[in-house]
Design a protein around this motif. Structure first.
Motif, PDB file in Angstrom:
ATOM      1  N   VAL A   1      35.956  68.855  52.861  1.00 44.56           N
ATOM      2  CA  VAL A   1      35.068  67.767  52.452  1.00 44.56           C
ATOM      3  C   VAL A   1      33.697  67.987  53.091  1.00 44.56           C
ATOM      4  O   VAL A   1      33.598  68.195  54.304  1.00 44.56           O
ATOM      5  CB  VAL A   1      35.635  66.397  52.890  1.00 44.56           C
ATOM      6  CG1 VAL A   1      34.684  65.275  52.544  1.00 44.56           C
ATOM      7  CG2 VAL A   1      36.989  66.167  52.269  1.00 44.56           C
ATOM      8  N   SER A   2      32.659  67.949  52.272  1.00 43.13           N
ATOM      9  CA  SER A   2      31.310  68.125  52.811  1.00 43.13           C
ATOM     10  C   SER A   2      30.864  66.868  53.546  1.00 43.13           C
ATOM     11  O   SER A   2      31.385  65.776  53.300  1.00 43.13           O
ATOM     12  CB  SER A   2      30.325  68.439  51.681  1.00 43.13           C
ATOM     13  OG  SER A   2      30.122  67.296  50.876  1.00 43.13           O
ATOM     14  N   LYS A   3      29.913  67.021  54.441  1.00 40.73           N
ATOM     15  CA  LYS A   3      29.387  65.873  55.192  1.00 40.73           C
ATOM     16  C   LYS A   3      28.770  64.844  54.253  1.00 40.73           C
ATOM     17  O   LYS A   3      28.908  63.646  54.459  1.00 40.73           O
ATOM     18  CB  LYS A   3      28.346  66.334  56.217  1.00 40.73           C
ATOM     19  CG  LYS A   3      28.930  67.087  57.376  1.00 40.73           C
ATOM     20  CD  LYS A   3      27.858  67.477  58.369  1.00 40.73           C
ATOM     21  CE  LYS A   3      28.449  68.285  59.504  1.00 40.73           C
ATOM     22  NZ  LYS A   3      27.450  68.643  60.511  1.00 40.73           N
ATOM     23  N   GLU A   4      28.104  65.333  53.218  1.00 43.80           N
ATOM     24  CA  GLU A   4      27.465  64.435  52.253  1.00 43.80           C
ATOM     25  C   GLU A   4      28.514  63.612  51.494  1.00 43.80           C
ATOM     26  O   GLU A   4      28.355  62.401  51.335  1.00 43.80           O
ATOM     27  CB  GLU A   4      26.628  65.242  51.269  1.00 43.80           C
ATOM     28  CG  GLU A   4      25.913  64.390  50.244  1.00 43.80           C
ATOM     29  CD  GLU A   4      25.114  65.219  49.256  1.00 43.80           C
ATOM     30  OE1 GLU A   4      24.946  64.752  48.123  1.00 43.80           O
ATOM     31  OE2 GLU A   4      24.659  66.327  49.616  1.00 43.80           O
ATOM     32  N   ASP A   5      29.588  64.258  51.047  1.00 45.78           N
ATOM     33  CA  ASP A   5      30.647  63.540  50.335  1.00 45.78           C
ATOM     34  C   ASP A   5      31.337  62.537  51.252  1.00 45.78           C
ATOM     35  O   ASP A   5      31.676  61.426  50.820  1.00 45.78           O
ATOM     36  CB  ASP A   5      31.673  64.521  49.762  1.00 45.78           C
ATOM     37  CG  ASP A   5      31.147  65.282  48.563  1.00 45.78           C
ATOM     38  OD1 ASP A   5      30.142  64.838  47.957  1.00 45.78           O
ATOM     39  OD2 ASP A   5      31.738  66.326  48.222  1.00 45.78           O
ATOM     40  N   LEU A   6      31.540  62.911  52.515  1.00 48.43           N
ATOM     41  CA  LEU A   6      32.147  61.994  53.475  1.00 48.43           C
ATOM     42  C   LEU A   6      31.246  60.781  53.697  1.00 48.43           C
ATOM     43  O   LEU A   6      31.724  59.648  53.705  1.00 48.43           O
ATOM     44  CB  LEU A   6      32.431  62.702  54.801  1.00 48.43           C
ATOM     45  CG  LEU A   6      33.024  61.823  55.905  1.00 48.43           C
ATOM     46  CD1 LEU A   6      34.373  61.243  55.477  1.00 48.43           C
ATOM     47  CD2 LEU A   6      33.172  62.613  57.191  1.00 48.43           C
ATOM     48  N   ALA A   7      29.952  61.003  53.836  1.00 49.39           N
ATOM     49  CA  ALA A   7      29.014  59.897  54.043  1.00 49.39           C
ATOM     50  C   ALA A   7      29.004  58.960  52.831  1.00 49.39           C
ATOM     51  O   ALA A   7      28.983  57.734  52.984  1.00 49.39           O
ATOM     52  CB  ALA A   7      27.610  60.431  54.309  1.00 49.39           C
ATOM     53  N   LYS A   8      29.043  59.522  51.621  1.00 49.15           N
ATOM     54  CA  LYS A   8      29.094  58.696  50.408  1.00 49.15           C
ATOM     55  C   LYS A   8      30.382  57.874  50.367  1.00 49.15           C
ATOM     56  O   LYS A   8      30.371  56.698  50.010  1.00 49.15           O
ATOM     57  CB  LYS A   8      29.027  59.573  49.154  1.00 49.15           C
ATOM     58  CG  LYS A   8      27.674  60.122  48.843  1.00 49.15           C
ATOM     59  CD  LYS A   8      27.759  60.962  47.563  1.00 49.15           C
ATOM     60  CE  LYS A   8      26.507  61.730  47.286  1.00 49.15           C
ATOM     61  NZ  LYS A   8      26.651  62.585  46.080  1.00 49.15           N
ATOM     62  N   ALA A   9      31.492  58.511  50.714  1.00 48.22           N
ATOM     63  CA  ALA A   9      32.784  57.826  50.680  1.00 48.22           C
ATOM     64  C   ALA A   9      32.846  56.706  51.715  1.00 48.22           C
ATOM     65  O   ALA A   9      33.361  55.620  51.429  1.00 48.22           O
ATOM     66  CB  ALA A   9      33.918  58.820  50.904  1.00 48.22           C
ATOM     67  N   VAL A  10      32.315  56.946  52.902  1.00 46.93           N
ATOM     68  CA  VAL A  10      32.285  55.907  53.936  1.00 46.93           C
ATOM     69  C   VAL A  10      31.431  54.728  53.468  1.00 46.93           C
ATOM     70  O   VAL A  10      31.833  53.564  53.595  1.00 46.93           O
ATOM     71  CB  VAL A  10      31.769  56.477  55.278  1.00 46.93           C
ATOM     72  CG1 VAL A  10      31.439  55.367  56.268  1.00 46.93           C
ATOM     73  CG2 VAL A  10      32.797  57.433  55.881  1.00 46.93           C
ATOM     74  N   ALA A  11      30.271  55.018  52.899  1.00 47.75           N
ATOM     75  CA  ALA A  11      29.399  53.950  52.403  1.00 47.75           C
ATOM     76  C   ALA A  11      30.081  53.169  51.281  1.00 47.75           C
ATOM     77  O   ALA A  11      30.008  51.931  51.240  1.00 47.75           O
ATOM     78  CB  ALA A  11      28.078  54.537  51.917  1.00 47.75           C
ATOM     79  N   THR A  12      30.764  53.861  50.388  1.00 49.61           N
ATOM     80  CA  THR A  12      31.465  53.184  49.288  1.00 49.61           C
ATOM     81  C   THR A  12      32.603  52.328  49.816  1.00 49.61           C
ATOM     82  O   THR A  12      32.810  51.198  49.358  1.00 49.61           O
ATOM     83  CB  THR A  12      31.998  54.222  48.279  1.00 49.61           C
ATOM     84  OG1 THR A  12      30.898  54.974  47.779  1.00 49.61           O
ATOM     85  CG2 THR A  12      32.731  53.561  47.131  1.00 49.61           C
ATOM     86  N   ALA A  13      33.361  52.841  50.778  1.00 50.18           N
ATOM     87  CA  ALA A  13      34.469  52.072  51.356  1.00 50.18           C
ATOM     88  C   ALA A  13      33.954  50.830  52.081  1.00 50.18           C
ATOM     89  O   ALA A  13      34.568  49.760  51.990  1.00 50.18           O
ATOM     90  CB  ALA A  13      35.278  52.946  52.310  1.00 50.18           C
ATOM     91  N   LYS A  14      32.836  50.954  52.777  1.00 48.79           N
ATOM     92  CA  LYS A  14      32.228  49.784  53.435  1.00 48.79           C
ATOM     93  C   LYS A  14      31.823  48.745  52.394  1.00 48.79           C
ATOM     94  O   LYS A  14      32.092  47.552  52.546  1.00 48.79           O
ATOM     95  CB  LYS A  14      31.000  50.198  54.243  1.00 48.79           C
ATOM     96  CG  LYS A  14      31.290  50.888  55.539  1.00 48.79           C
ATOM     97  CD  LYS A  14      29.976  51.223  56.240  1.00 48.79           C
ATOM     98  CE  LYS A  14      30.154  51.899  57.547  1.00 48.79           C
ATOM     99  NZ  LYS A  14      28.867  52.185  58.211  1.00 48.79           N
ATOM    100  N   PHE A  15      31.166  49.210  51.326  1.00 47.86           N
ATOM    101  CA  PHE A  15      30.750  48.295  50.267  1.00 47.86           C
ATOM    102  C   PHE A  15      31.960  47.602  49.650  1.00 47.86           C
ATOM    103  O   PHE A  15      31.946  46.386  49.422  1.00 47.86           O
ATOM    104  CB  PHE A  15      29.959  49.040  49.184  1.00 47.86           C
ATOM    105  CG  PHE A  15      29.627  48.165  48.009  1.00 47.86           C
ATOM    106  CD1 PHE A  15      28.539  47.309  48.063  1.00 47.86           C
ATOM    107  CD2 PHE A  15      30.406  48.187  46.867  1.00 47.86           C
ATOM    108  CE1 PHE A  15      28.240  46.483  46.992  1.00 47.86           C
ATOM    109  CE2 PHE A  15      30.120  47.366  45.793  1.00 47.86           C
ATOM    110  CZ  PHE A  15      29.031  46.499  45.851  1.00 47.86           C
TER     111      PHE A  15
END
Length: 176
Positions: free
Chosen positions: A85-99
Motif C-alpha cells: 500500500v502506498s503512503k498516498e493510498d493509506l492517507a486517502k483511506a485514513v481520511a475516508t475512514a475518519k469522514f
C-alpha cells in the motif's frame, strides 16, 4: 466496545467501492474493478458490534462480471496483506475512514444507540472523537497485519445467481 478495530475501518475505506465524487466511478480498488466490469457495483463495509466485527465485500451484477470483480477484490486484499500500500493510498483511506466515522455520528438515532450501548458496555458514552483519533493512528504495518489476519481467518462467501459461474471461497484463495 473493545471490538472496534480502526485498521479494519481503514481497510474498508481503502478497498472502498463507493465513489466520493458524484458521477465518478471512484478511485478505490473495488471502484476500479467495477469500472472494468460494466454493470457491477461493489463495496466494502466494516460492521462493528459490541462483541465482534464483520468485514464485508458486497458485489452485485452479472455472474461472470461478479466473478472477475471478486477475484480482483481477493487479489487486492492479498496485496495489502503483503504490504504493497502506498503512503498516498493509506492517507486517502485514513481520511475516508475518519469522514465515514464522523458522518455516521450525524444520525440522531444512531448516536443515541451508540451512546447507550457504550454506557452499558463500558460505563461511559461512545465518543466519536476517540474513534477518529484511533483511525488516525493506523499505520501501514497495522493495516498489513489486519489484512493478513483476515486472510488467515475463515471467510464466508454467499452467492445468489448462476452458481456454476460464481466463485467459491477456495477459488478466490480464501480459507473456509
Amino acid at each position: 466496545y473493545n471490538s472496534f478495530k480502526p485498521e479494519i475501518a481503514v481497510l474498508a475505506a481503502l478497498i472502498g467501492g463507493k465513489p466520493n465524487v458524484k458521477w465518478s466511478p471512484g478511485f478505490s480498488v473495488l471502484s476500479k474493478a467495477a469500472k472494468a466490469n460494466p454493470g457491477v457495483t461493489a463495496s466494502a463495509s466494516n460492521f462493528t458490534y459490541s462483541d465482534a466485527g464483520l468485514f464485508a465485500i458486497e458485489i452485485k451484477g452479472a455472474a461472470a462480471s461478479v466473478r472477475k470483480t471478486a477475484e480482483e477484490a481477493a487479489s487486492a486484499l492479498k496485496s495489502i496483506a503483503t504490504g504493497t500500500v502506498s503512503k498516498e493510498d493509506l492517507a486517502k483511506a485514513v481520511a475516508t475512514a475518519k469522514f465515514d466515522a464522523l458522518d455516521a455520528s450525524q444520525s440522531g438515532v444512531a448516536t443515541l444507540l451508540s451512546a447507550g450501548s457504550g454506557i452499558v458496555q463500558t460505563g461511559k458514552p461512545f465518543q466519536v472523537v476517540e474513534t477518529v483519533q484511533s483511525i488516525g493512528g493506523v499505520t501501514a504495518d497495522k493495516l498489513k497485519a489486519a489484512a493478513k489476519a483476515l486472510l488467515d481467518g475463515k471467510a464466508t462467501v454467499a452467492a445468489v445467481g448462476d452458481l456454476h459461474v460464481l466463485p467459491f471461497a477456495e477459488e478466490l484463495g480464501l480459507n473456509v
